[in-house]
Scaffold this motif. Structure first.
Motif, PDB file in Angstrom:
ATOM      1  N   GLU B 306      -6.743  -9.242 -13.760  1.00  0.00           N
ATOM      2  CA  GLU B 306      -5.993  -8.380 -12.841  1.00  0.00           C
ATOM      3  C   GLU B 306      -4.689  -9.018 -12.370  1.00  0.00           C
ATOM      4  O   GLU B 306      -3.936  -8.407 -11.604  1.00  0.00           O
ATOM      5  N   ALA B 307      -4.457 -10.237 -12.824  1.00  0.00           N
ATOM      6  CA  ALA B 307      -3.270 -10.959 -12.350  1.00  0.00           C
ATOM      7  C   ALA B 307      -1.950 -10.244 -12.687  1.00  0.00           C
ATOM      8  O   ALA B 307      -1.049 -10.212 -11.838  1.00  0.00           O
ATOM      9  N   PRO B 308      -1.792  -9.671 -13.902  1.00  0.00           N
ATOM     10  CA  PRO B 308      -0.509  -8.998 -14.169  1.00  0.00           C
ATOM     11  C   PRO B 308      -0.191  -7.904 -13.146  1.00  0.00           C
ATOM     12  O   PRO B 308       0.936  -7.817 -12.649  1.00  0.00           O
ATOM     13  N   ALA B 309      -1.213  -7.094 -12.848  1.00  0.00           N
ATOM     14  CA  ALA B 309      -0.966  -6.021 -11.869  1.00  0.00           C
ATOM     15  C   ALA B 309      -0.680  -6.605 -10.493  1.00  0.00           C
ATOM     16  O   ALA B 309       0.240  -6.167  -9.790  1.00  0.00           O
ATOM     17  N   LEU B 346       5.083  -0.743  -6.605  1.00  0.00           N
ATOM     18  CA  LEU B 346       3.891  -0.456  -5.807  1.00  0.00           C
ATOM     19  C   LEU B 346       2.858   0.346  -6.588  1.00  0.00           C
ATOM     20  O   LEU B 346       1.705   0.458  -6.166  1.00  0.00           O
ATOM     21  N   GLY B 347       3.275   0.902  -7.719  1.00  0.00           N
ATOM     22  CA  GLY B 347       2.305   1.569  -8.586  1.00  0.00           C
ATOM     23  C   GLY B 347       1.243   0.598  -9.075  1.00  0.00           C
ATOM     24  O   GLY B 347       0.116   1.003  -9.391  1.00  0.00           O
ATOM     25  N   ALA B 348       1.581  -0.697  -9.104  1.00  0.00           N
ATOM     26  CA  ALA B 348       0.610  -1.691  -9.577  1.00  0.00           C
ATOM     27  C   ALA B 348      -0.622  -1.745  -8.682  1.00  0.00           C
ATOM     28  O   ALA B 348      -1.717  -2.061  -9.149  1.00  0.00           O
ATOM     29  N   ASP B 349      -0.461  -1.442  -7.398  1.00  0.00           N
ATOM     30  CA  ASP B 349      -1.630  -1.479  -6.519  1.00  0.00           C
ATOM     31  C   ASP B 349      -2.609  -0.368  -6.872  1.00  0.00           C
ATOM     32  O   ASP B 349      -3.817  -0.506  -6.657  1.00  0.00           O
ATOM     33  N   HIS B 350      -2.096   0.739  -7.389  1.00  0.00           N
ATOM     34  CA  HIS B 350      -3.010   1.809  -7.810  1.00  0.00           C
ATOM     35  C   HIS B 350      -3.755   1.407  -9.075  1.00  0.00           C
ATOM     36  O   HIS B 350      -4.887   1.834  -9.279  1.00  0.00           O
ATOM     37  N   VAL B 351      -3.120   0.580  -9.916  1.00  0.00           N
ATOM     38  CA  VAL B 351      -3.833   0.037 -11.081  1.00  0.00           C
ATOM     39  C   VAL B 351      -4.947  -0.881 -10.583  1.00  0.00           C
ATOM     40  O   VAL B 351      -6.076  -0.841 -11.093  1.00  0.00           O
ATOM     41  N   LEU B 352      -4.652  -1.695  -9.555  1.00  0.00           N
ATOM     42  CA  LEU B 352      -5.682  -2.578  -8.990  1.00  0.00           C
ATOM     43  C   LEU B 352      -6.803  -1.761  -8.356  1.00  0.00           C
ATOM     44  O   LEU B 352      -7.978  -2.077  -8.513  1.00  0.00           O
ATOM     45  N   ALA B 353      -6.421  -0.693  -7.619  1.00  0.00           N
ATOM     46  CA  ALA B 353      -7.434   0.133  -6.939  1.00  0.00           C
ATOM     47  C   ALA B 353      -8.327   0.836  -7.943  1.00  0.00           C
ATOM     48  O   ALA B 353      -9.519   1.027  -7.699  1.00  0.00           O
TER      49      ALA B 353
END
Lengths: 407, 634
Positions: B306-309, B346-353
């Motif tokens: 998950e590091a890239p996101a 900030l779209g990356a946080d939705h990838v994390l979620a």
């Protein structure tokens, strides 16, 4: 001798002859409050013993801490909001600034907490290899060091933002955006860590430990809501025509909604996670009285939201009084069930609250003298004591901002 | 006697210096600039932009099937975040009655509408009702705020050659006449839509967080707060980018000023700090208070798959926002660039979620699809801003009238010679029409004419909201709140009944069993040890999870109710401007007072004399039209 001075002398003479008059004399009030506070705590100690008194004292102390720690962000926010408004808030803001003097008082009254840490928090031995790392730093000296750091920062912030209010706007200038953001940010970080260390970690049972990252924000919201509600009850009404008076209910309703929303969100997220530690934490707090408190809190929030449609001074004070009651109970709800197997207010809790209140009232005047930067007089029209002191040339207290209508 | 200790409080505006509207902006210049932006022929740059956006849309259409479902859901979450953020900013500024909001409000509302629409084109991970409510609330606020501007465009096109376009605007703004009562209803409705929009945005974001918690192992209780904060941050970034682009492309520097950019920069900075607080707190909590498993999850996020996101979120979405501590960066093109970077990052946080662990090819396809969907967003903006002004004309005129002393049109125009009012369909009636330069003068005239002996019906019309005139006319707004509240109640009830029916099918005893389960007395021992199983869909405790979609359903019902109530209120308050007295363009942008006969005998000559005796700039009109009027400027 003026008529007022004659009256004062007569009151003093009468006061010397009766117990109530003796204690109600303003000069003796701090000592009397100190004595009553100590008496209540000794009574609680005698009634319940130290192991049962310690959680009650911790909960009562968080109620005291809520006033200055909760007032700090509200002061910053109201002052920033005033920058956009033609008529700045006066009496409420000064009252909130007056609450900041309680920060050093709360720091002094926090001294027993590290001393009773073994009764309040799990020890390092309960950490285990896979347990939370914080437990390894849970020894009393570390706790005392963290508390000292928190209160050093908080007192610094209180001094900074109380001093601003003690000077006329034109001279002192307003808090600029950068200082406001930094002040709010630092307070949020300190408050979050303090809430974790002191409230969330309370309880000595081994096993899974409840933790929630939103808990700090939740406690901060509760503190601010309590401080604003208390200030609304203490502050006199705004002067000036009715149409220019500030609506004090809307900010309180917003804070209450944020606080209730954070409670609901934490509950839903932990429910979705099905975390056993969270289940145990909520199970302890969902006794009959816990449910009554939850329903009462929901009713107060709904009432506050509904009354924003028809705000009025008495309605605002009613909501503020209810909010103070709910928040005081909530702060006990956070702490005490971990030590009793359920939530229920008892005599020890009430005695501890009275004791802490008495000690705070006794210590506050001394702190005002020792830390002049915090001695913002919560003054407003009608408070004759302030006028009297000003007439006597008392320069220890700072001048206050008068409402614009007075110019 | 000692010197007074206190000095008068300085005006707050002097603290900031920079104006929120150009000093030379007037009612007529604002109307001309903003209608010109819509009605001017399309240029080469616009065509090129549309072609570029269309190419991106084609890329998106081609890549959509190749994107894994989890990443597509993350894309939906990103658009929901952007839409919610724009709606929250727009709604909060409106509810707080912030005067300078007009420069960015239309951008925020349009972005919210398009973002919600784009989210609906993805497989959204949240409840359908929540997404529908978000779209409806964004659409309601956008349409309501637009109504007076459509009438300005209608009036501008009335005498022009573009008859087809004129018919469209006439149909869309048929009920709008700009009367004081209509402005009152419009303002109330906009505030109502703003509140509903805020509720819809909050409900959608909490629903998104709950969906993440239910379908993945991310159960951090700060997640809803983090999504809310990041939504506002991404919305502010997007609005900043659009504002910078708008100033450059249309030359609207006097309407979207450097002050607006500065405020947006400060907003991005503050919410960037708040988002950092959320993520750092999450890390600290997991590290210090979590057990070994939680620490392992944290390491996976920081150093694992998950590091890239995570590092995209930090390095693109959050850390660059702290550059805005430098004041000069808040006022130039850098603001637009960092705003766009934050909105995208900030779209990356939705990838994390969404816990969408994926390989490189999947990520590349998802990234390309995201860029393609951004093309669709840009295409929508380009087309919509050819139909409606990018800045609110009505609110900007109100701001100009309040800020610029010479914003009002003081010179009277010649008499009505340009034909009847385009929206009026009534026959000619006797009456008077007085023209004023400002609302205050009109209100003075109303107060001067009002009284028990006035045998006439007064109505006021203007280019901006007229609270003072409405008060002088004793105009009472229509009760929009009750209809909106009834709609909200109905919406929530229908949703809960439908949910109960759905759950009833899942329970062996049917609806009767559901009723028993819903009773608190039948609940199991509070928080039993089987709590982990109690959140199953068929459990009574799942009512708690129904609360958020029920709130969204209430918002949906409230939006529909408020829309209907606004339409009815505007239709009732169309006012009475006699066609012979209401020219379209000649009196546009002025404050008009119409005086029409009531039951008693109507004596226009006496009324004219009464108006002429009022003091100049305090009730005396610039011009009068109608029988017995001088038919010339006074």
């Amino acid at each position: 001798m003026s008529a007022e001075e004659k009256g004062d002398a007569a009151r003093k003479a009468a006061g010397a002859k009766s117990a109530s008059g003796y204690f109600l004399d303003p000069a003796r009030r701090p000592a009397a409050a100190l004595a009553v506070g100590l008496g209540c705590l000794l009574l609680a100690f005698h009634h319940a013993g130290l192991p049962r008194l310690a959680p009650s004292y911790l909960a009562a102390w968080t109620c005291l801490l809520a006033l200055p720690a909760g007032a700090l962000p509200v002061v910053i926010m109201i002052e920033r909001a005033d920058a956009w408004r033609p008529q700045p808030e006066t009496a409420l803001l000064e009252t909130l600034r007056g609450l900041l003097v309680l920060m050093p008082v709360a720091a002094i009254l926090a001294l027993p907490i590290p001393l009773a840490a073994a009764l309040l928090y799990p020890g390092p031995e309960s950490a285990g290899p896979d347990g939370p790392l914080i437990l390894r730093a849970g020894a009393p000296p570390f706790l005392a060091a963290r508390l000292a750091l928190y209160f050093a920062l908080w007192t610094g912030l209180a001094l900074l933002f109380a001093r601003r209010g003690g000077e006329p706007w034109a001279k002192a200038g307003r808090i600029d955006d950068g200082r406001a953001v930094l002040g709010l940010g630092l307070h949020t970080v300190v408050g979050t860590l303090a809430a974790y260390d002191l409230v969330m970690a309370a309880g000595t049972d081994p096993g899974p430990r409840f933790h929630a990252s939103a808990f700090g924000l939740l406690v901060l919201a509760a503190w601010s809501s309590l401080a604003l509600a208390a200030a609304i009850l203490l502050a006199p009404p705004d002067v000036g025509p009715a149409r220019r008076r500030h609506d004090r209910l809307t900010p309180l309703a917003v804070l209450l909604l944020v606080w209730a929303g954070l409670h609901a969100v934490q509950f839903l997220m932990l429910g979705a996670a099905a975390d056993p530690a969270a289940a145990a934490w909520y199970r302890l707090r969902s006794s009959f009285y816990g449910r009554v408190l939850a329903l009462a809190a929901a009713a107060v929030v709904a009432l506050a939201a509904a009354l924003t449609l028809r705000p009025g001074e008495n309605r605002t004070r009613l909501v503020a009084a209810l909010a103070v009651g709910v928040h005081l109970a909530e702060l006990f709800w956070f702490v005490t069930p971990a030590f009793r197997g359920g939530f229920r207010l008892n005599l020890t809790d009430l005695l501890a609250l009275a004791g802490v209140t008495g000690l705070a009232m006794g210590l506050a005047p001394a702190i005002r003298r020792l830390v002049p930067g915090l001695a913002v007089t919560p003054a407003w029209p009608g408070r004759e004591r302030v006028k009297t002191r000003a007439a006597e040339g008392d320069t220890r207290r700072k001048s206050v901002v008068r409402p614009p209508e007075a110019f | 006697m000692s010197e007074p200790a206190h000095q008068p409080v300085p005006a707050p505006a002097s603290l900031y210096g920079m104006p929120v509207i150009g000093a030379g902006e007037t009612v007529s210049s604002i109307g001309a600039a903003l209608t010109g932006a819509v009605l001017a022929p399309v240029g080469r740059r616009w065509r090129l932009a549309v072609a570029g956006a269309l190419a991106l849309v084609l890329v998106w259409a081609g890549l959509r099937p190749a994107v894994p479902a989890a990443l597509a859901a993350a894309g939906a979450g990103w658009w929901i975040g952007l839409a919610s953020g724009c709606l929250l900013i727009s709604g909060l500024l409106l509810l707080a009655d912030v005067a300078w909001r007009c420069g960015i409000a239309r951008l925020a509302q349009t972005a919210a509408l398009l973002g919600a629409g784009l989210a609906a084109l993805h497989p959204a991970p949240l409840h359908g009702v929540s997404l529908t409510a978000l779209f409806a609330a964004a659409g309601g606020l956008w349409a309501a705020a637009l109504l007076p501007d459509l009438a300005v465009l209608r009036d501008r096109l009335a005498a022009g050659p573009e008859r087809r376009r004129a018919r469209v605007y006439r149909a869309l703004s048929a009920v709008w006449r700009g009367s004081a009562v209509q402005w009152l209803a419009w303002e109330r409705a906009c505030r109502g839509f703003a509140l509903l929009g805020i509720l819809a945005a909050v409900a959608a974001l909490i629903d998104l967080a709950l969906a993440a918690a239910l379908h993945s192992d991310r159960h951090d209780t700060l997640l809803p707060v983090a999504l809310l904060v990041e939504a506002v941050l991404s919305g502010a970034g997007l609005i900043a980018t659009l504002a910078v682009a708008l100033r450059r492309s249309l030359g609207l520097d006097g309407l979207v000023t450097g002050r607006h950019l500065d405020i947006l920069g400060r907003l991005i900075l503050a919410f960037g700090l708040a988002a950092l607080y959320c993520h750092v707190t999450e890390i600290v909590t997991a590290l210090l208070y979590g057990d070994a498993a939680e620490r392992a999850r944290l390491i996976r996020r920081l150093l694992g798959d998950e590091a890239p996101a995570f590092w995209t979120l930090m390095l693109a979405g959050l850390l660059p926002t702290q550059l805005f501590w430098i004041a000069s960066l808040r006022r130039g093109a850098v603001l637009g660039l960092i705003g766009a970077l934050a909105a995208a990052g900030l779209g990356a946080d939705h990838v994390l979620a969404a816990r969408a662990g994926a390989n490189g090819a999947d990520l590349a396809a998802a990234l390309s699809a995201a860029i393609g969907s951004a093309g669709l967003f840009v295409l929508g903006l380009l087309l919509l801003f050819r139909l409606v002004p990018p800045v609110s004309i009505a609110e900007t005129r109100r701001l100009a009238l309040g800020q610029n002393p010479h914003a009002a049109q003081r010179s009277p125009e010649p008499g009505p010679a340009e034909g009847p009012h385009p929206s009026s369909g009534q026959g000619a009636r006797p009456g008077l029409m007085a023209v004023f330069a400002s609302e205050a003068e009109l209100a003075e005239a109303v107060r001067g004419l009002s009284g028990p002996d006035t045998p006439s019906r007064l109505d006021a019309f203007g280019p901006a909201p007229m609270p003072e005139a409405a008060a002088a006319l004793h105009a009472r707004g229509h009760s929009l709140n009750r209809v909106a509240l009834s709609g909200a109640f109905l919406g929530a009830t229908v949703f809960l009944v439908a949910r109960a029916a759905g759950l009833g099918e899942a329970v062996p005893e049917g609806l009767a069993g559901m009723t028993a389960l819903a009773s608190p007395a039948s609940w199991p021992t509070p928080w039993s040890n089987s709590w982990s199983n109690s959140w199953a869909i068929a459990s009574p405790l799942s009512w708690a999870l129904a609360a958020v979609p029920a709130l969204a359903a209430a918002v949906l019902g409230g939006t529909l109710g408020l829309g209907i109530a606004l339409g009815a209120a505007l239709a009732r308050a169309r006012g009475n401007v006699s066609p012979a007295l209401a020219p379209a363009a000649a009196l546009a942008g002025r404050f008009l007072l119409t005086i029409e006969p009531a039951d008693a005998p109507f004596r226009p000559a006496a009324l004219v004399r009464r108006l002429e005796t009022l003091p100049e700039a305090a009730g005396r009109p610039l011009a009068l039209y109608g029988p017995s009027a001088p038919e010339r400027p006074l």
